[in-house]
Design a protein around this motif. Sequence first.
Motif, short mmCIF file in Angstrom:
data_model
loop_
_atom_site.label_atom_id
_atom_site.label_comp_id
_atom_site.label_asym_id
_atom_site.label_seq_id
_atom_site.Cartn_x
_atom_site.Cartn_y
_atom_site.Cartn_z
N PHE A 114 -38.86 2.67 32.24
CA PHE A 114 -40.15 2.69 32.94
C PHE A 114 -39.97 2.64 34.46
N ARG A 132 -49.71 9.86 29.76
CA ARG A 132 -49.14 8.65 29.17
C ARG A 132 -47.74 8.99 28.69
N CYS A 134 -45.13 7.00 28.95
CA CYS A 134 -44.27 5.83 28.74
C CYS A 134 -43.97 5.54 27.28
N THR A 135 -44.97 5.59 26.40
CA THR A 135 -44.72 5.18 25.02
C THR A 135 -43.62 6.01 24.38
N ILE A 138 -40.09 5.35 26.53
CA ILE A 138 -39.37 4.08 26.47
C ILE A 138 -39.37 3.45 25.09
N LYS A 139 -40.20 3.98 24.18
CA LYS A 139 -40.23 3.38 22.84
C LYS A 139 -39.84 4.36 21.74
N CYS A 187 -48.48 -1.79 21.24
CA CYS A 187 -48.31 -0.41 21.67
C CYS A 187 -47.07 0.18 21.01
N GLY A 253 -47.85 -5.87 25.32
CA GLY A 253 -47.17 -4.60 25.59
C GLY A 253 -46.25 -4.88 26.74
N CYS A 254 -45.98 -3.86 27.53
CA CYS A 254 -45.13 -4.08 28.69
C CYS A 254 -45.85 -4.99 29.69
N CYS A 257 -48.70 -3.52 32.06
CA CYS A 257 -49.04 -2.18 31.51
C CYS A 257 -50.22 -1.57 32.27
N PRO A 258 -50.02 -0.39 32.90
CA PRO A 258 -51.10 0.18 33.69
C PRO A 258 -52.20 0.80 32.84
N LEU A 259 -52.01 0.86 31.53
CA LEU A 259 -53.01 1.51 30.69
C LEU A 259 -54.06 0.57 30.13
S1 SF4 Z 1 -47.36 -1.14 26.77
FE1 SF4 Z 1 -48.33 0.14 28.33
S2 SF4 Z 1 -46.68 0.66 29.78
FE2 SF4 Z 1 -45.72 -0.08 27.89
S3 SF4 Z 1 -45.30 1.77 26.71
FE3 SF4 Z 1 -47.26 0.96 26.00
S4 SF4 Z 1 -48.81 2.04 27.24
FE4 SF4 Z 1 -46.81 2.30 28.26
#
Ligand code: SF4
Length: 400
Positions: A114, A132, A134-135, A138-139, A187, A253-254, A257-259
């Motif tokens: 991230f 979006r 990030c999901t 990073i996941k 998330c 979540g992270c 998290c900006p979402l």
């Molecule tokens: S928690 Fe938020 S920043 Fe982290 S992967 Fe999910 S949407 Fe992205």
Amino acid sequence: MKTNPQTNLFEGSRRLQMNESIELTIQSLHAYGPKYNYWCMAWSGGKDSTTLVTLIVWLIISKKINPPKKIYIMYADTRLELTPLFYAAQTIMEELAEHGYKVEVVMAAMENRFLTYILGRGVPPPNNATFRWCTSRIKIEPMQHALEKLVGDLGEKVLMLTGVRQGESAIRDARIVLSCSKNGSECGQGWYQETLPKALCDTLAPILHWRVCHVWEWLKHWAPLPEYGDFSTELIADAYGGDEAEELNARTGCMGCPLTDKDTALDNLLKKPKWAYLSPLKRLRPIYRELRKPQNRLRKTGKEITNERNKQRMGPITMSARESAFNEILSIQDEINEAAELTGMPKVFLLNHEEQEFIKTCWANNLWPNKWTGEEPTADIPMDTVYADGSIQPLIQFGN
Ligand code: SF4
């Protein structure tokens, strides 16, 4: 001593419901488990997947289900896990190892994490469903790669057990909700169910029918008992902010998290005096917001030869904005770790040493996202309007 019959009645019915939930889980594993030699669990460290992992291990050690040839547990480390959840996961990992289950830590490659992606390459923070990134980055993708490698080595499909949960409605409605924020799910959770390739695994959600109160009951009162595995799962409840978060069916979540609209999990956590030293983490979301502002990003003039419809789109983050966000994040980290040092609480490494070095190398190499050179103007500079068909409306100049 006289006991309160109401309490007993309540506890009795709760135990009955728990037993029913566990029984349904056992039935689903009896039905699908034996078809596969290998099972795999994607563990996020959140409440649902921790319930899944500890429950499955207990069901095996108590001989309530037959184990496959081998179980692989993959812990998805986003590098931005809420601090107490991250440390709870480390403790539970050690306990799993004592039961003979080694956990593989799955993490995105250095360039795809991230913060390295944002501060190194200059890609703006994610903001909504249309941007979006990030999901998956990073996941999902790291888990997919780990699974590809595993299935490649084993030479056969595995059964992927996920902590997807729909509560009581699961019994009436078999659809899987994929949204990251529905029903208190974490998330990425539903995404594992949806996106992991069918060629590599079939997915089963053995706690699909569990209600959130059963999840907390398991984590706080059952799994910590020696006869249910002796896991430190009560740390998870603490990480969610304790009783209050339970009532809200909280999700995590992270960090920052900006979402999401609010840092609910972090806010709940900070109410507890022992975690209050993490309050500088509240400054993360404003940093992400700042990075998305026009003055901190480049914009295409629209006069470049491209076939894009949005010819003047805003793009990457300027070098100076990346650097100031980097410094601010390090100062958050330093502030927290000074307090952690004094109180003996866990430290936080938002950017570890390798990540800091990687980001600085990106800057030294003048790294920009594809199709950007760094020569574009910043997005706050007024310019002629260029329409999708290429026509230009000159900027109106107000002279003397
Ligand atoms: S928690 Fe938020 S920043 Fe982290 S992967 Fe999910 S949407 Fe992205």
